[in-house]
Design an enzyme around this catalytic site. Structure first.
Site, short mmCIF file in Angstrom:
data_model
loop_
_atom_site.label_atom_id
_atom_site.label_comp_id
_atom_site.label_asym_id
_atom_site.label_seq_id
_atom_site.Cartn_x
_atom_site.Cartn_y
_atom_site.Cartn_z
CG ASP A 80 -1.91 -1.16 1.19
OD1 ASP A 80 -2.26 -1.61 0.09
OD2 ASP A 80 -2.33 -1.62 2.27
CE LYS A 140 -4.00 -6.33 0.71
NZ LYS A 140 -4.70 -5.16 0.12
CG ASP A 198 -7.38 -6.21 -1.78
OD1 ASP A 198 -8.50 -6.69 -2.04
OD2 ASP A 198 -7.11 -5.67 -0.69
CE LYS A 234 -10.90 -4.61 0.15
NZ LYS A 234 -9.47 -4.34 0.06
CG LEU A 235 -12.95 -6.98 -9.47
CD1 LEU A 235 -12.89 -8.10 -10.51
CD2 LEU A 235 -12.56 -5.65 -10.10
CG ASP A 290 -19.55 -2.82 -12.61
OD1 ASP A 290 -20.73 -2.73 -13.04
OD2 ASP A 290 -18.67 -1.99 -12.85
CB THR A 344 -10.85 -5.88 8.86
OG1 THR A 344 -10.01 -5.29 7.89
CG2 THR A 344 -10.89 -7.37 8.63
NE ARG A 374 -2.20 -2.87 12.56
CZ ARG A 374 -2.48 -3.04 11.26
NH1 ARG A 374 -2.19 -4.16 10.65
NH2 ARG A 374 -3.05 -2.06 10.57
NE ARG A 423 -2.52 0.81 7.99
CZ ARG A 423 -3.76 1.14 8.35
NH1 ARG A 423 -4.06 2.40 8.60
NH2 ARG A 423 -4.68 0.21 8.46
#
Ligand code: C5P
Length: 231
Positions: free
Chosen positions: A13, A35, A62, A64-65, A67, A118, A179, A209
């Protein structure tokens, strides 16, 4: 036996190809599964996806489709042609799920349904008029995904055990929001430790992160691998 490094998926990310490439280089052989999400997608993420596959890494897109069926079917078919390993589709309705399965065809692409993000809690579901608890909605959507022919789901570590009990041994459970006790939770409402998620039956853990923002990402990844191996 699966190696600890097969279970750890690092979320890239990051805002640019260069930043992601730099992180991958720093992690080296420590990490074998990445990812790529929407942030990096719009900054040459697919170039990096192709490179990672060429380098023998596994890649989870990732996306997240969500439609209409025709669009999802053809988007999944294009993703399958890239040769990536995992792809996410929102698991809200059976029409979308079945369209994704048609699009995957005979490729080896594994389809994962996003059950409930989440970051969402009971208040967020109430606001949408959804009467189920997050935990119950995760189970409902996991059943729908399995029935539609999906390979697995994304679910929080706290819900992994309930999903495993409902879906049986062969369904993939991939858990973000992981975590270590010393990490900050950020915006994850339902975080879990590697131990909780793996003992609950998770197959793969997604960590963002705590590794991609760490001063020493390789040391951070090794700390997660140690917990994964011990679990
Ligand atoms: O930084 P952090 O470890 O919280 O990152 C978690 C990653 O998992 C992010 O890329 C986020 O988009 C993703 N994810 C999630 N919850 C889901 C599905 C994906 O947090 N239900």
């Amino acid at each position: 036996m699966t190696r600890a490094s097969d279970k750890l998926i690092v979320a890239l990310d990051l805002p640019t190809y260069d930043a992601a490439r730099d992180l991958v280089n720093k992690l080296g052989d420590t990490v074998s599964f990445y990812k790529i999400g929407l942030e990096l997608l719009f900054s040459d993420g697919l170039t990096l996806a192709r490179e990672l596959k060429h380098e023998g890494k596994r890649v989870f897109l990732d996306m997240k489709l969500l439609d209409i069926g025709n669009t999802v079917e053809h988007a999944v078919a294009s993703a399958a042609r890239l040769g990536i390993d995992f792809l996410t589709v929102h698991g809200h309705d059976t029409k979308t799920l079945e369209a994704a399965v048609r699009g995957r065809g005979t490729s080896n692409l594994k389809l994962l349904a996003v059950t409930v993000l989440t970051s969402l809690d009971q208040n967020d579901l109430d606001e949408q008029g959804l009467s189920l608890t997050p935990g119950a909605l995760v189970i409902r959507r996991a059943q729908m995904a399995k029935n539609a022919g999906f390979d697995g789901v994304i679910a929080s570590g706290q819900e992994a055990a309930a999903v495993r009990a409902e879906t049986g041994p062969d369904f993939l459970i991939v858990t973000p929001g992981i975590r270590l006790p010393e990490n900050e939770t950020g915006d994850q409402s339902r975080p879990a430790t590697p131990e909780t998620a793996l003992r609950g039956g998770a197959n793969h853990l997604v960590v963002g992160r705590p590794i991609n923002k760490a001063a020493n990402p390789k040391a951070a990844a090794q700390a997660f691998l140690k917990h994964i191996a011990a679990a």
